[in-house]
Design a protein around this motif. Sequence first.
Motif, short mmCIF file in Angstrom:
data_model
loop_
_atom_site.label_atom_id
_atom_site.label_comp_id
_atom_site.label_asym_id
_atom_site.label_seq_id
_atom_site.Cartn_x
_atom_site.Cartn_y
_atom_site.Cartn_z
N PHE A 169 -28.54 -10.43 -9.04
CA PHE A 169 -28.55 -9.00 -8.75
C PHE A 169 -29.56 -8.70 -7.65
CE2 PHE A 169 -29.08 -4.46 -9.58
CZ PHE A 169 -27.78 -4.07 -9.81
N GLY A 226 -26.57 -11.08 -14.13
CA GLY A 226 -27.12 -9.79 -14.53
C GLY A 226 -28.59 -9.90 -14.83
N LEU A 289 -25.25 -5.74 -15.11
CA LEU A 289 -26.51 -6.14 -15.72
C LEU A 289 -26.35 -6.77 -17.10
CD1 LEU A 289 -28.75 -3.08 -14.78
CD2 LEU A 289 -28.92 -5.41 -13.88
#
Length: 328
Positions: A169, A226, A289
Motif C-alpha cells: 500500500f 494491505g 487494507l
Amino acid sequence: MPSTDSSEAPNEASTDASTAPWDVHRLPRADGKTFLVTGGNAGIGYFVAEQLAATGATVVLGSRDADKADAAAASIRSRVPDARVRQIRLDLADLASLKASAEALRTDRLDAVVHNAGVKFDQPPRRETGDGHEAMFGINHLGHFALTHWLAPLLAAAPEGRVVTTGSFAATSERLDLDDLESSQDYRPDRTYGRSKLAQMLFGFELDRRLRAAGNTVRSVVTHPGGALDSLTPPRPPLHAPTTGERLRGLPAGILVQGKEAAAWSAVRAVLDPSVSGGQLWAPRIFGLRGTPRLRPVRGHLADAEVAARLWSASRDLTGVEPEFGLG
C-alpha cells in the motif's frame, strides 16, 4: 488503493459461473506442484507458505538464515499433516549467488514463485548491499528482478507458471525518480521503501506486458497485503509469540487492518486461483487494507508503461541480467 466501484464485482470470483466463490479457508488441491516463497521463514511469507503447504504442493522456503527456515518448516509441519516443505539458501542482497539458489531447487519445473521477501529501514543512515546498491531497492526489487531471470526456464517449463510479486500500500502514494533510483541524492527511509515496492509492482506489470507480447503462458500477477500487524497475527511459536497484552492492545486496529495470516490471502489466491490472469492486481477487499482478496483496478502511475519500461532497462543494467522467458 481505495475503490468502491461496483463495476469490479464480477471480477471477484472465477468467470466460470459453475465455480464456487473463492474461499480462503477451502483452498483447491495443488498436489504435484512446486512453489517457491522468498522470505517464507517469517511474517507474511511464512503464512503464504503454510497455506500453500496445506494444498499438497511442495513449498520451498527461500531464506538467508537456515536456522530460521528450519524453524518455519517445523512449524508448518506441526500444523499441516504430511506437509512437503523444504528450504534453499536465498540472499537477494547478493546477486551473484542467485543462480546457485535457483539450481538448489533441484526441480525440472516451478509452478509459481512468490516474490515476498523484503526489508524496511525506518531510520538513516542509507545502507547498501554488498553489490553497492541501496539496500531496500537492491533487495526488494533488484534481487527479485535478477532471481526471476534464473527461475525463468523452470517457470516456463510449468503448464501455467506464475510470478507473483508482492507490492505494498505504501507504493500507491510514491513516484519513481528514474534519475535517482537508489536514493543516493536524497535518502528518506519511508519514501525509499515505498519506491522500492512501487518498483516491484511496476516490474510485475511490465513482465506481464512482455510475456503477453511473446505469447508466453507464464502469468505475472501483482498483489499487496494491505495493512498487517504482528499484534493481530495468530501465534506461531517460536516464530511469533505475542503476549496477551500485545494482542489486546492491537484489537482496536483490527477495524482498519489485519494480521499477517489474512495478509497472505492475496498472494495465495494469485498462486492458486485458475481464474487469475496475468497483469492483474489483487489486494484486500476493504479499502485495500483488510479482508478477503479482491481484484483491484490498475490505474494511474501503476499503469504507466513508459516508466515501467525505463525501470526495466535500468534494472537490467544494474543487475547484468533480465527475465527473458524466450522474450528476445
